[in-house]
Design an enzyme around this catalytic site. Structure first.
Site, short mmCIF file in Angstrom:
data_model
loop_
_atom_site.label_atom_id
_atom_site.label_comp_id
_atom_site.label_asym_id
_atom_site.label_seq_id
_atom_site.Cartn_x
_atom_site.Cartn_y
_atom_site.Cartn_z
N PRO A 218 -2.55 31.00 16.90
CA PRO A 218 -1.82 29.88 17.53
C PRO A 218 -2.91 28.86 18.31
O PRO A 218 -3.93 29.36 18.79
CB PRO A 218 -1.11 30.37 18.67
CG PRO A 218 -1.70 31.70 19.07
CD PRO A 218 -2.36 32.15 17.51
N GLY A 219 -2.76 27.43 17.97
CA GLY A 219 -3.56 26.53 18.78
C GLY A 219 -2.78 25.74 19.81
O GLY A 219 -2.84 26.03 20.87
N ARG A 220 -1.66 25.07 19.21
CA ARG A 220 -0.83 24.46 20.23
C ARG A 220 -0.10 25.01 21.11
O ARG A 220 0.18 24.53 22.08
CB ARG A 220 0.16 23.42 19.20
CG ARG A 220 1.12 22.60 19.57
CD ARG A 220 2.25 22.21 18.75
NE ARG A 220 2.12 21.92 17.39
CZ ARG A 220 1.67 20.91 16.85
NH1 ARG A 220 1.62 19.83 17.55
NH2 ARG A 220 1.29 20.83 15.65
N CYS B 176 -5.27 -3.25 18.51
CA CYS B 176 -4.86 -4.45 17.80
C CYS B 176 -3.98 -4.01 16.50
O CYS B 176 -4.33 -4.18 15.47
CB CYS B 176 -6.16 -5.18 17.22
SG CYS B 176 -6.91 -5.80 18.55
N GLU B 177 -2.81 -3.32 16.98
CA GLU B 177 -2.14 -2.73 15.85
C GLU B 177 -0.48 -2.45 16.48
O GLU B 177 -0.37 -1.96 17.67
CB GLU B 177 -2.63 -1.71 15.29
CG GLU B 177 -1.83 -1.00 14.32
CD GLU B 177 -2.61 0.02 13.34
OE1 GLU B 177 -3.82 -0.35 13.39
OE2 GLU B 177 -2.12 0.82 12.81
N TYR C 90 2.74 10.84 12.86
CA TYR C 90 4.07 11.66 12.54
C TYR C 90 5.15 11.37 13.26
O TYR C 90 6.32 11.91 13.05
CB TYR C 90 3.56 13.08 13.16
CG TYR C 90 2.30 13.89 13.01
CD1 TYR C 90 1.86 13.90 11.65
CD2 TYR C 90 1.16 14.30 13.87
CE1 TYR C 90 0.60 14.64 11.29
CE2 TYR C 90 0.12 14.79 13.67
CZ TYR C 90 -0.30 14.82 12.56
OH TYR C 90 -1.40 15.60 12.21
N ARG D 33 -0.93 10.92 17.23
CA ARG D 33 0.36 11.69 16.64
C ARG D 33 1.53 10.85 16.62
O ARG D 33 2.31 10.87 15.74
CB ARG D 33 0.56 12.87 17.53
CG ARG D 33 -0.72 13.98 17.45
CD ARG D 33 -0.24 15.28 18.09
NE ARG D 33 0.44 15.96 17.15
CZ ARG D 33 1.80 16.12 17.38
NH1 ARG D 33 2.36 15.87 18.51
NH2 ARG D 33 2.52 16.93 16.46
N GLY E 74 1.30 28.15 14.58
CA GLY E 74 2.14 27.13 14.25
C GLY E 74 3.51 27.17 15.19
O GLY E 74 4.50 26.51 14.92
N TYR F 201 -4.06 18.69 19.61
CA TYR F 201 -4.55 17.55 18.70
C TYR F 201 -4.34 16.09 19.13
O TYR F 201 -4.15 15.04 18.68
CB TYR F 201 -3.53 17.67 17.50
CG TYR F 201 -3.39 19.05 16.89
CD1 TYR F 201 -4.34 19.17 16.08
CD2 TYR F 201 -2.32 19.99 17.30
CE1 TYR F 201 -4.30 20.70 15.52
CE2 TYR F 201 -2.19 21.36 16.75
CZ TYR F 201 -3.26 21.69 15.84
OH TYR F 201 -3.63 22.73 15.08
N1 LLP Z 1 -4.19 28.46 11.62
C1 LLP Z 1 -4.24 27.70 10.26
C2 LLP Z 1 -4.84 28.34 9.18
C3 LLP Z 1 -3.90 26.26 10.47
O1 LLP Z 1 -4.05 25.58 9.54
C4 LLP Z 1 -3.64 25.91 11.76
C5 LLP Z 1 -3.06 24.32 11.74
C6 LLP Z 1 -3.46 26.80 12.76
C7 LLP Z 1 -3.61 28.06 12.68
C8 LLP Z 1 -2.78 26.42 14.22
O2 LLP Z 1 -1.67 25.73 14.20
P1 LLP Z 1 -0.97 25.45 15.29
O3 LLP Z 1 -0.46 26.71 16.20
O4 LLP Z 1 -1.64 24.78 16.64
O5 LLP Z 1 0.43 24.72 15.26
N2 LLP Z 1 -2.54 17.74 13.71
C9 LLP Z 1 -1.28 18.31 13.46
C10 LLP Z 1 -1.21 19.87 13.56
C11 LLP Z 1 -1.91 20.25 12.21
C12 LLP Z 1 -2.05 21.87 12.20
C13 LLP Z 1 -3.07 22.03 11.14
N3 LLP Z 1 -3.33 23.63 10.99
C14 LLP Z 1 -0.33 17.86 14.76
O6 LLP Z 1 -1.08 17.22 15.51
O7 LLP Z 1 0.60 18.10 14.80
#
Ligand code: LLP
Length: 454
Positions: free
Chosen positions: A308-310, A382-383, A355, A351, A265, A412
Site C-alpha cells: 500500500p502507498g496511498r 496558464c490553462e 483523472y 490528479r 491499491g 501522488y
Molecule cells: N504496487 C504496485 C506494483 C503499484 O503499481 C502501485 C501503484 C502500488 C503498489 C501502490 O498503489 P496504492 O496503494 O498507492 O494505490 N498516480 C495514480 C496512482 C498510480 C498507482 C500506480 N501503482 C494516482 O494518483 O491515483
C-alpha cells in the site's frame, strides 16, 4: 476535523486550524505557501496500523506477512526511514526511488524493485544493493537479469541467485468503485495468466524460466490490480488466480513459490462522508480467501506481502495555499460559481486534471461566514483545466489572503508534481507535537535556472 483531514487536524476556538499542534497561520508565515503539510504521527500510525492489521489476520496461517510501503505515492529519506522504523519494508519502482530508500538506510534486503522497463543500470544497482526482491515484468527482463548475475559471477563459481518475483496479470483490474474482469488486459504491466492456444501462459513461461535458471531464485508471484480501490472483491478474485497459478507451477515443476504479493491499491476518503477501504477488514477477508483456496488446492499457505502507498500517506497530508483572485462567474443555468485562485495548482496536484479526481477544501486561517457558496478552486497556471477542486462549498466571504487547505494530498501529490510554467515545487513540511520540520525544501527559481545551460 475528521475525514478526509489529517488525524491531528483541529479547528481552534479562534477558527484557525492546527495540525499536530502547529497553527497553519504560523506555518504559512514561516514556510510560505503553497506547502504540503504532513502529519508525522498520522503517517507512523497508519503505517503501523496497516502492518499490524495484516500480521493479525495472517498470523494464525503460519506463513508470515510483510507490508511494503509503496514509495511512488510519496518518498523522501525521512518518510522511508519512518516506514522502516514502523516495521514496513519499502517498495520502489525506479532507480531514483531505490536511491532514496538506500539513502534512508533501509537495508537492501528490505527493499523491492519494480518497473516494466528497468534499465541495465537499475538492475545492476539493485543487485549491488542486495535488494530483497526484483519484481520481473517481462521475459526480456529475465534474460537481462540472468546476464547481469552471470556478469557478477566469477568463472567456475556458483552464481548468487537474484531473488525474483514474477508480476502477473490475472484479468482483474480494479480502481475507483468498479472492477471489471477480462481475459486479457490491454496494458503494459506484468505477464498474463490467460492460457494461449499452446496450453501455456506468458506468466507460466516466465515462472518456469525462473525455476530453471541457476542465476535466479523464485521468491514468488506478484499481482497488483489497481489503485484507489474501494470494493474489496477484486483482491479476492486476484488472490484465487495467483494461488491457482502457484499450484499449477508446483505440479509442473515441483517448485512451490514461497511468497505471493497482492500489491497495493487500498482506497482512501477524499471527500467528507466517503468510506475508505478498512485495512483490518480487507486483511481478514483476504486471509480467509487465501486459507480456503490453499486448502482447496492442497498447497501450503505462502508468505504474503502487500504494497500500500496511498492508504498510508494519502490522508496524512494537506496542501496549504494562499487565496489570491476571487471571481464570481455566472453559469449558463444562471447559478454563480465563485472561482477561487490559489498560489499553486496543477503543478502541485495533477490528479484533478489527469483523472478528474475529487478533493475537498476549507478555509483554515479563520472561521468564514456561515453562508457558503458554490466554489471552484483553481491554480495559477496558464490553462483552464488547472483545477484543484472542481466543486466545493466555501464561506461566502472567502477573500484574498485567506489560507485554504486541500485535504488528502499526501499520495501522488508531491510525487507527481511538475515545474509547469516554471513554478517551483512546494516543500513538504512535517508537523509533530507542535514542531515543524522541512522534509523536502521548497524549490527555488535558482534551482530551476541551474538546469538551464543558457
Ligand atoms: N504496487 C504496485 C506494483 C503499484 O503499481 C502501485 C501503484 C502500488 C503498489 C501502490 O498503489 P496504492 O496503494 O498507492 O494505490 N498516480 C495514480 C496512482 C498510480 C498507482 C500506480 N501503482 C494516482 O494518483 O491515483
Amino acid at each position: 476535523m475528521g475525514l478526509p483531514w489529517p488525524a491531528h487536524a483541529v479547528r481552534g476556538a479562534d477558527g484557525a486550524v492546527r495540525v499536530a499542534g502547529v497553527d497553519l497561520r504560523d506555518l504559512a508565515a514561516e514556510q510560505g505557501t503553497p506547502a504540503y503539510v504532513l502529519d508525522e504521527a498520522a503517517f507512523r500510525s497508519r503505517a503501523r496500523g496497516v502492518r499490524t492489521a495484516f500480521e493479525k489476520a495472517f498470523g494464525h496461517l503460519g506463513a508470515g506477512v510483510d507490508v511494503y510501503y509503496a514509495g511512488k505515492a510519496f518518498l523522501s529519506v525521512a518518510v522511508a526511514r519512518w516506514a522502516h522504523e514502523e516495521g514496513l519494508r519499502v517498495d520502489t519502482s525506479t532507480g531514483g526511488e531505490l536511491a532514496v530508500a538506500l539513502r534512508a538506510g533501509v537495508p537492501g534486503a528490505d527493499i523491492g524493485l519494480h518497473g516494466n522497463n528497468k534499465s541495465d543500470a537499475e538492475i545492476a544497482r539493485a543487485l549491488d544493493a542486495g535488494v530483497g526482491r526484483i519484481i520481473v515484468d517481462s521475459l526480456g527482463e529475465l534474460d537481462r537479469l540472468v546476464a547481469a548475475v552471470r556478469e557478477r559471477t566469477a568463472d567456475g563459481a556458483e552464481p548468487a541467485p537474484a531473488p525474483v518475483m514474477v508480476r502477473v496479470t490475472t484479468g482483474v483490474h480494479a480502481g475507483g468503485h468498479e472492477y471489471i474482469s477480462t481475459a486479457h488486459e490491454d496494458q503494459k504491466f506484468g505477464l498474463s495468466v490467460a492460457t494461449a492456444a499452446d496450453g501455456t501462459s506468458p506468466a507460466m513461461t516466465a515462472l518456469e524460466r525462473v525455476v530453471a535458471a541457476p542465476e535466479l531464485r523464485l521468491l514468488g508471484i506478484h499481482s497488483h490490480i489497481g489503485s484507489q480501490i474501494l470494493d474489496p472483491e477484486g483482491f479476492a478474485v486476484a488472490a484465487g488466480a495467483v494461488l491457482r497459478l502457484r499450484a499449477e507451477l508446483a505440479a509442473r515443476t515441483g517448485c512451490l513459490a514461497p511468497e505471493v504479493d497482492l500489491g497495493g491499491g487500498f482506497g482512501i476518503a477524499y471527500l467528507p462522508g466517503e468510506v475508505p477501504l478498512d485495512p483490518e477488514r480487507i486483511a481478514k477477508d483476504l486471509a480467509t480467501t487465501v486459507d480456503a483456496t490453499c486448502a482447496e488446492l492442497g498447497t501450503p499457505v505462502p508468505r504474503l506481502s502487500f504494497e500500500p502507498g496511498r492508504a498510508i500517506v494519502g490522508p496524512t497530508t494537506l496542501t496549504l495555499y494562499t487565496v489570491g483572485t476571487v471571481k464570481p462567474v455566472t453559469l449558463e443555468d444562471g447559478r454563480v460559481r465563485l472561482y477561487v485562485s490559489v498560489d499553486g495548482g496543477m503543478s502541485d496536484n495533477i490528479r484533478p486534471a489527469l483523472y478528474g479526481a475529487p478533493y475537498h477544501a476549507a478555509v483554515v486561517s479563520r472561521t468564514g461566514a456561515a453562508r457558503t457558496v458554490l466554489a471552484r478552486v483553481v491554480g495559477k497556471h496558464c490553462e483552464s483545466g488547472d483545477i484543484v477542486v472542481h466543486e466545493v462549498q466555501l464561506p461566502a466571504d472567502v477573500a484574498p489572503g485567506d489560507l485554504l487547505a486541500v485535504a488528502a494530498t499526501g499520495a501522488y501529490g508531491r510525487s507527481m508534481a511538475s515545474n509547469y510554467n516554471h513554478v517551483p515545487r512546494p516543500p513538504v513540511v512535517a508537523v509533530r507535537d507542535g514542531a515543524t520540520r522541512v522534509l523536502v525544501r521548497r524549490e527555488t527559481e535558482d534551482d530551476l535556472l541551474a538546469l538551464d545551460l543558457g
